[in-house]
Design a protein around this motif. Structure first.
Motif, mmCIF file in Angstrom:
data_model
loop_
_atom_site.group_PDB
_atom_site.id
_atom_site.type_symbol
_atom_site.label_atom_id
_atom_site.label_comp_id
_atom_site.label_asym_id
_atom_site.label_seq_id
_atom_site.Cartn_x
_atom_site.Cartn_y
_atom_site.Cartn_z
ATOM 1 N N ILE A 230 0.826 -1.203 0.000
ATOM 2 C CA ILE A 230 0.000 0.000 0.000
ATOM 3 C C ILE A 230 0.859 1.251 0.000
ATOM 4 O O ILE A 230 1.834 1.355 0.733
ATOM 5 C CB ILE A 230 -0.930 -0.011 1.232
ATOM 6 N N ILE A 231 0.467 2.198 -0.828
ATOM 7 C CA ILE A 231 1.104 3.510 -0.772
ATOM 8 C C ILE A 231 0.715 4.140 0.553
ATOM 9 O O ILE A 231 -0.463 4.272 0.871
ATOM 10 C CB ILE A 231 0.631 4.393 -1.935
ATOM 11 N N TRP B 44 -5.512 6.478 -3.190
ATOM 12 C CA TRP B 44 -4.329 5.828 -3.769
ATOM 13 C C TRP B 44 -4.112 4.460 -3.105
ATOM 14 O O TRP B 44 -3.803 3.466 -3.770
ATOM 15 C CB TRP B 44 -3.096 6.701 -3.568
ATOM 16 N N LYS C 268 -4.188 0.652 -4.995
ATOM 17 C CA LYS C 268 -3.166 -0.387 -4.893
ATOM 18 C C LYS C 268 -3.698 -1.629 -4.183
ATOM 19 O O LYS C 268 -3.377 -2.761 -4.559
ATOM 20 C CB LYS C 268 -1.934 0.158 -4.176
ATOM 21 N N GLU D 199 -3.485 -5.091 -6.280
ATOM 22 C CA GLU D 199 -2.410 -6.026 -5.978
ATOM 23 C C GLU D 199 -2.870 -7.250 -5.189
ATOM 24 O O GLU D 199 -2.127 -8.221 -5.067
ATOM 25 C CB GLU D 199 -1.296 -5.294 -5.223
ATOM 26 N N SER E 128 -10.443 -1.078 -8.306
ATOM 27 C CA SER E 128 -9.285 -0.204 -8.383
ATOM 28 C C SER E 128 -9.561 0.980 -9.312
ATOM 29 O O SER E 128 -9.255 2.132 -8.990
ATOM 30 C CB SER E 128 -8.070 -0.997 -8.876
ATOM 31 N N ALA F 236 -2.706 6.922 -11.419
ATOM 32 C CA ALA F 236 -3.304 5.701 -10.889
ATOM 33 C C ALA F 236 -3.737 4.776 -12.016
ATOM 34 O O ALA F 236 -3.521 3.560 -11.960
ATOM 35 C CB ALA F 236 -4.494 6.052 -9.993
ATOM 36 N N PHE G 258 -0.792 3.113 -13.527
ATOM 37 C CA PHE G 258 -0.378 1.995 -12.681
ATOM 38 C C PHE G 258 -1.255 0.761 -12.923
ATOM 39 O O PHE G 258 -0.756 -0.362 -13.086
ATOM 40 C CB PHE G 258 -0.447 2.414 -11.209
ATOM 41 N N GLU H 277 -0.057 -2.797 -14.559
ATOM 42 C CA GLU H 277 -0.180 -4.054 -13.824
ATOM 43 C C GLU H 277 -0.893 -5.112 -14.661
ATOM 44 O O GLU H 277 -0.573 -6.300 -14.579
ATOM 45 C CB GLU H 277 -0.937 -3.828 -12.515
#
Length: 242
Positions: A6-7, A131, A135, A139, A151, A169, A172, A176
């Protein structure tokens, strides 16, 4: 493979004016261990000082002492369950604890999710927790509740609050999922809007991960010329020297 990371952003730079100047200076220089014992003694003398509780949790977090950080943040959220930032910090630290021991951490996932979702509900403008949720859902394996759609839902909320964060975001997320064209589109858009070091680095990283070294160098070169950042300059030198 569960890769939950996690951010987690700690506002050490936004220290209360009531803190000693010496303590602030030590923290701003990342000398967390040096001030840890001082804050522990201060808290022992006044266990109801929530500012000290929060700061001690932040100090533990910066040192990746997740058990200790979770303990402090749990005190905060227990006393003030409607405080979005306390819920965010507790959920984030608990998520990092879970990530550090994935087998044992599976049992923590529901609490992580509950706390982060509570923070998002309490503060519709809380960028950091959104954010974290981007994640978290991206993830986590589907069998444990991971979801690209969820997400993207929080990425869309981010885009409403901060277009740069929203496109980063989404970059990202698509990276992924190995949809590199979509990832490139969003990271380019983030760069156009924000022009920050993070934007340059994320786009350059995408090109590096997709074996487009010359494009990565070009992006870094543009970044150095635009914002004169040493990190971008050093990264460009590393790539050019390979």
């Amino acid at each position: 493979m569960w890769r939950l990371g996690i951010i987690f952003i700690f506002p050490i730079g936004l220290l209360s004016q009531t803190l000693d100047d010496e303590v602030k200076s030590i923290l701003m220089n990342n000398q967390f261990a040096d001030v840890e014992s001082y804050m522990e003694m201060k808290l022992e003398a006044n266990p109801n000082d929530l500012e000290t509780v929060e700061l001690l949790g932040d100090i533990y977090s910066h040192q990746e002492m997740w058990d200790e950080a979770v303990e402090q943040y749990d005190i905060l959220k227990s006393k003030h369950p409607d405080n979005a930032n306390y819920q965010y910090k507790y959920g984030g630290a608990l998520g990092m604890k879970a990530a550090s021991n994935k087998l044992a951490g599976i049992g923590l996932i529901s609490d992580v999710k509950a706390s982060l979702l509570k923070a998002a509900e309490l503060d519709p403008r809380h960028i950091d927790v959104r954010w974290a949720l981007v994640k978290f859902y991206m993830e986590l394996p589907a069998i444990l509740g991971g979801s690209t759609d969820k997400s993207l839902e929080f990425a869309n909320q981010l885009e409403t609050l901060s277009p740069v964060d929203g496109h980063l975001a989404k970059g990202f997320i698509f990276k992924e999922n190995e949809d590199y064209n979509q990832a490139e589109t969003h990271l380019k858009r983030a760069l156009e809007i924000g022009g920050s070091k993070t934007c340059y680095l994320e786009l350059a990283q995408l090109y590096m991960e997709t074996n487009q070294k010359e494009k990565a160098k070009q992006v870094l070169k543009q970044g150095v010329e635009a914002i004169q950042d040493d990190d971008l300059r050093n990264k460009l030198q590393e790539l050019s020297g390979e």
